[in-house]
Design a protein around this motif. Structure first.
Motif, PDB file in Angstrom:
ATOM      1  N   GLY A 132      10.454  -3.452  45.143  1.00 36.85           N
ATOM      2  CA  GLY A 132      10.590  -3.283  46.578  1.00 36.85           C
ATOM      3  C   GLY A 132      11.041  -4.576  47.230  1.00 36.85           C
ATOM      4  O   GLY A 132      11.137  -5.631  46.581  1.00 36.85           O
ATOM      5  N   PRO A 133      11.322  -4.527  48.525  1.00 42.01           N
ATOM      6  CA  PRO A 133      11.745  -5.723  49.255  1.00 42.01           C
ATOM      7  C   PRO A 133      10.737  -6.866  49.104  1.00 42.01           C
ATOM      8  O   PRO A 133       9.525  -6.657  49.126  1.00 42.01           O
ATOM      9  CB  PRO A 133      11.808  -5.239  50.702  1.00 42.01           C
ATOM     10  CG  PRO A 133      12.030  -3.771  50.596  1.00 42.01           C
ATOM     11  CD  PRO A 133      11.279  -3.344  49.374  1.00 42.01           C
ATOM     12  N   GLY A 134      11.261  -8.073  48.916  1.00 38.81           N
ATOM     13  CA  GLY A 134      10.434  -9.268  48.820  1.00 38.81           C
ATOM     14  C   GLY A 134       9.756  -9.484  47.482  1.00 38.81           C
ATOM     15  O   GLY A 134       9.078 -10.486  47.289  1.00 38.81           O
ATOM     16  N   SER A 135       9.913  -8.578  46.533  1.00 39.48           N
ATOM     17  CA  SER A 135       9.241  -8.717  45.237  1.00 39.48           C
ATOM     18  C   SER A 135      10.023  -9.654  44.315  1.00 39.48           C
ATOM     19  O   SER A 135      11.188  -9.954  44.555  1.00 39.48           O
ATOM     20  CB  SER A 135       9.060  -7.351  44.589  1.00 39.48           C
ATOM     21  OG  SER A 135      10.311  -6.748  44.387  1.00 39.48           O
ATOM     22  N   ARG A 136       9.338 -10.092  43.248  1.00 40.41           N
ATOM     23  CA  ARG A 136       9.959 -10.968  42.251  1.00 40.41           C
ATOM     24  C   ARG A 136       9.437 -10.583  40.882  1.00 40.41           C
ATOM     25  O   ARG A 136       8.250 -10.325  40.716  1.00 40.41           O
ATOM     26  CB  ARG A 136       9.608 -12.433  42.505  1.00 40.41           C
ATOM     27  CG  ARG A 136      10.219 -12.983  43.757  1.00 40.41           C
ATOM     28  CD  ARG A 136       9.717 -14.390  44.052  1.00 40.41           C
ATOM     29  NE  ARG A 136      10.450 -14.920  45.174  1.00 40.41           N
ATOM     30  CZ  ARG A 136      11.170 -16.022  45.140  1.00 40.41           C
ATOM     31  NH1 ARG A 136      11.226 -16.740  44.060  1.00 40.41           N
ATOM     32  NH2 ARG A 136      11.825 -16.429  46.195  1.00 40.41           N
ATOM     33  N   PHE A 137      10.335 -10.586  39.897  1.00 45.16           N
ATOM     34  CA  PHE A 137       9.947 -10.274  38.529  1.00 45.16           C
ATOM     35  C   PHE A 137      10.649 -11.258  37.599  1.00 45.16           C
ATOM     36  O   PHE A 137      11.876 -11.410  37.649  1.00 45.16           O
ATOM     37  CB  PHE A 137      10.365  -8.838  38.173  1.00 45.16           C
ATOM     38  CG  PHE A 137      10.038  -8.446  36.765  1.00 45.16           C
ATOM     39  CD1 PHE A 137       8.755  -8.063  36.419  1.00 45.16           C
ATOM     40  CD2 PHE A 137      11.014  -8.467  35.782  1.00 45.16           C
ATOM     41  CE1 PHE A 137       8.455  -7.700  35.115  1.00 45.16           C
ATOM     42  CE2 PHE A 137      10.727  -8.110  34.480  1.00 45.16           C
ATOM     43  CZ  PHE A 137       9.437  -7.722  34.142  1.00 45.16           C
ATOM     44  N   PHE A 138       9.871 -11.934  36.766  1.00 46.23           N
ATOM     45  CA  PHE A 138      10.407 -12.874  35.786  1.00 46.23           C
ATOM     46  C   PHE A 138       9.872 -12.476  34.417  1.00 46.23           C
ATOM     47  O   PHE A 138       8.691 -12.164  34.277  1.00 46.23           O
ATOM     48  CB  PHE A 138       9.976 -14.315  36.097  1.00 46.23           C
ATOM     49  CG  PHE A 138      10.566 -14.857  37.358  1.00 46.23           C
ATOM     50  CD1 PHE A 138      11.760 -15.559  37.336  1.00 46.23           C
ATOM     51  CD2 PHE A 138       9.927 -14.675  38.581  1.00 46.23           C
ATOM     52  CE1 PHE A 138      12.315 -16.057  38.496  1.00 46.23           C
ATOM     53  CE2 PHE A 138      10.476 -15.172  39.752  1.00 46.23           C
ATOM     54  CZ  PHE A 138      11.670 -15.866  39.706  1.00 46.23           C
TER      55      PHE A 138
END
Length: 180
Positions: free
Chosen positions: A18-24
């Motif tokens: 979703g908006p504003g999320s981050r995945f590394f």
């Protein structure tokens, strides 16, 4: 960030951001070479003012230290992020912004699933493919030597950071690691 069993490319689940999320996701400790392939679902949404500075969802490679190498819709007065994609090299840890170091790819945004492939080769540099075609096949758009990128350790996916509120789905990630 969550798993989604409704919007997926194949069996199982896709990754929903979703908006504003981050995945590394890291694959190794040191920068290296290889190939990363992922399928991205494009919703086609964009902010009411696509010439105002901002970025939609972005996806690509991360390295041990330094900037990320991501592609996606980037909004600025000199870009057409509402209609096309750009490649960006920026370090969010140093408060850099995606529109500071950007390379216009000239690829039209189309709703639906699209395959993105990143190939990092010690002799040829970095190549980016969209739906199986090199982004430089018709005209040299992406210059890997400007990307400040020295090999990858993993992937980075950032949710929409604009007013459009676009959701991003990623599926069928394939990684082939080569030497450091």
């Amino acid at each position: 960030v969550s798993l989604d069993s409704k919007r997926k490319r194949s069996s199982g689940c896709s990754l929903r951001l979703g908006p504003g999320s981050r995945f590394f996701l890291s694959f190794r400790e040191r920068n290296g070479f290889g190939r990363v392939e992922l399928w991205v679902y494009e919703e086609g949404r964009f902010p009411s003012d696509p010439k105002a500075y901002g970025s939609g969802p972005l996806w690509g490679l991360s390295q041990k230290e330094g900037p990320l190498l991501l592609v996606g819709p980037v909004y600025a007065p000199y870009l057409s992020g509402d209609k096309t994609y750009a490649a960006s090299s920026f370090d969010p840890g140093k408060n850099e912004r995606p529109w500071w170091e950007v390379q216009y790819l000239g690829i039209r945004r189309k709703k639906g699933w699209h395959k993105w492939t990143f190939v990092v080769d010690p002799k040829k540099g970095i190549s980016i493919f969209y739906d199986g075609e090199n982004v430089n096949s018709r005209r040299k758009r992406f210059r890997w030597e400007k990307a400040r990128f020295r090999g990858f350790t993993g992937i980075a996916i950032l949710g929409d950071n604009s007013s459009s509120g676009q959701t991003l789905w990623v599926d069928d990630l394939k990684v082939e690691l080569a030497g450091e």
